[in-house]
Enzyme design. Structure first.
Site, PDB file in Angstrom:
ATOM      1  N   ILE A  35     -23.277 -63.372 116.809  1.00  0.00           N
ATOM      2  CA  ILE A  35     -22.151 -63.772 115.963  1.00  0.00           C
ATOM      3  C   ILE A  35     -22.123 -65.287 115.864  1.00  0.00           C
ATOM      4  O   ILE A  35     -21.885 -65.987 116.853  1.00  0.00           O
ATOM      5  CB  ILE A  35     -20.815 -63.248 116.528  1.00  0.00           C
ATOM      6  N   GLY A  36     -22.388 -65.806 114.668  1.00  0.00           N
ATOM      7  CA  GLY A  36     -22.352 -67.240 114.433  1.00  0.00           C
ATOM      8  C   GLY A  36     -21.000 -67.684 113.917  1.00  0.00           C
ATOM      9  O   GLY A  36     -20.052 -66.897 113.859  1.00  0.00           O
ATOM     10  N   ASP A  58     -26.474 -69.806 122.446  1.00  0.00           N
ATOM     11  CA  ASP A  58     -27.655 -69.732 121.593  1.00  0.00           C
ATOM     12  C   ASP A  58     -28.844 -70.433 122.234  1.00  0.00           C
ATOM     13  O   ASP A  58     -29.982 -69.949 122.167  1.00  0.00           O
ATOM     14  CB  ASP A  58     -27.356 -70.302 120.208  1.00  0.00           C
ATOM     15  N   ARG A  59     -28.594 -71.557 122.903  1.00  0.00           N
ATOM     16  CA  ARG A  59     -29.679 -72.255 123.598  1.00  0.00           C
ATOM     17  C   ARG A  59     -30.156 -71.446 124.805  1.00  0.00           C
ATOM     18  O   ARG A  59     -31.360 -71.349 125.064  1.00  0.00           O
ATOM     19  CB  ARG A  59     -29.221 -73.644 124.030  1.00  0.00           C
TER      20      ARG A  59
END
Length: 249
Positions: A7-8, A98-99
């Site tokens: 989910i961005g 995300d990283r």
């Protein structure tokens, strides 16, 4: 079937994980998130594994639906250690998910390699991973679009339109000047990261991912790579994050 969901801030992507294989990626706007959508597309899943960088309301709604449908739900967060991966952060949970998942995905694909990871999206991030699974830290720079809009928002005298074709050429108009400088600045940061990483040890691979990752890969490969790395070891991997999410299945 397990669903891996990313989910961005404005869009969501997900894939199916079936017998260890990832399906093609499906994308939707976050505004489409609803119980009706979940019932239509997610109801055959045995488990949902979720990463979220957006508002918690989206995951709250999804978790509530899973509980009602008796589907296993897991939201993942950055950790100090997972499998052989060790975070460089003193406060591991503050590393962007995300990283973290890109690091996990890299180990999944290329275990025991020294890898420089560039994720070019809303921000452009750089992370160095050594062959023993130790994250060496990295950098965060504003993404290409953020660099572009920042220049325009801080000057009433600069008038430019964003262009989709990346170039490093000197521009003969303001739009080209601004656009090309954003790409050049980002590529310069990447090249400096490569130099700095190589000072710490041999780099086996450079991985680029994210919305602007493919364009940056082309720009990087167009430069002299003899002193960087063999061309075949500089690659774009779309949706690297899902290989990281797979580690939680």
């Amino acid at each position: 079937m397990i669903l891996l969901i990313d989910i961005g801030n404005s869009r969501t992507k997900y894939v199916q994980l079936i017998s260890g294989e990832l399906s093609a990626t499906t994308q939707l706007n976050n505004s489409e998130f609803s119980a009706e959508y979940f019932t239509k597309y997610f109801n055959q899943a045995s488990q949902l594994i979720v990463a979220n960088v957006a508002k918690s309301a989206l995951t709250d709604e999804l978790a509530t639906w899973c509980a009602r449908e008796k589907i296993s739900y897991k939201q993942v967060h950055s950790e100090q250690k997972k499998n052989t991966l060790i975070s460089a952060y003193q406060e591991p949970t503050t590393l962007g998910i995300d990283r973290w998942l890109a690091l996990l995905g890299t180990i999944h694909l290329y275990p025991q390699e020294n890898v420089l990871i560039i994720d070019a999206g809303t921000a452009t991030t750089v992370d160095l991973l050594t062959s023993n699974g130790q994250h060496q830290g990295g950098w965060i720079l504003a993404g290409i679009n953020a660099l572009f809009t920042s220049i325009l928002s801080h000057s009433t005298l600069v008038h430019a339109k964003s262009k989709t074709m990346p170039s490093l050429a000197f521009g003969a108009n303001t739009s080209d000047n601004v656009n090309n400088a954003c790409w050049a600045a980002t590529l310069g940061m990447i090249e400096r990261a490569i130099e700095q990483a190589q000072q710490l040890g041999d780099i086996n691979r450079i991985i680029l991912t994210g919305g602007d990752g493919k364009a940056l890969t082309r720009l990087l490969l167009a430069q002299t790579t003899e002193n960087i790395l063999a061309v075949e070891n500089i690659q774009f991997i779309d949706n690297l994050i899902f290989f990281g999410l797979q580690e939680y299945a």
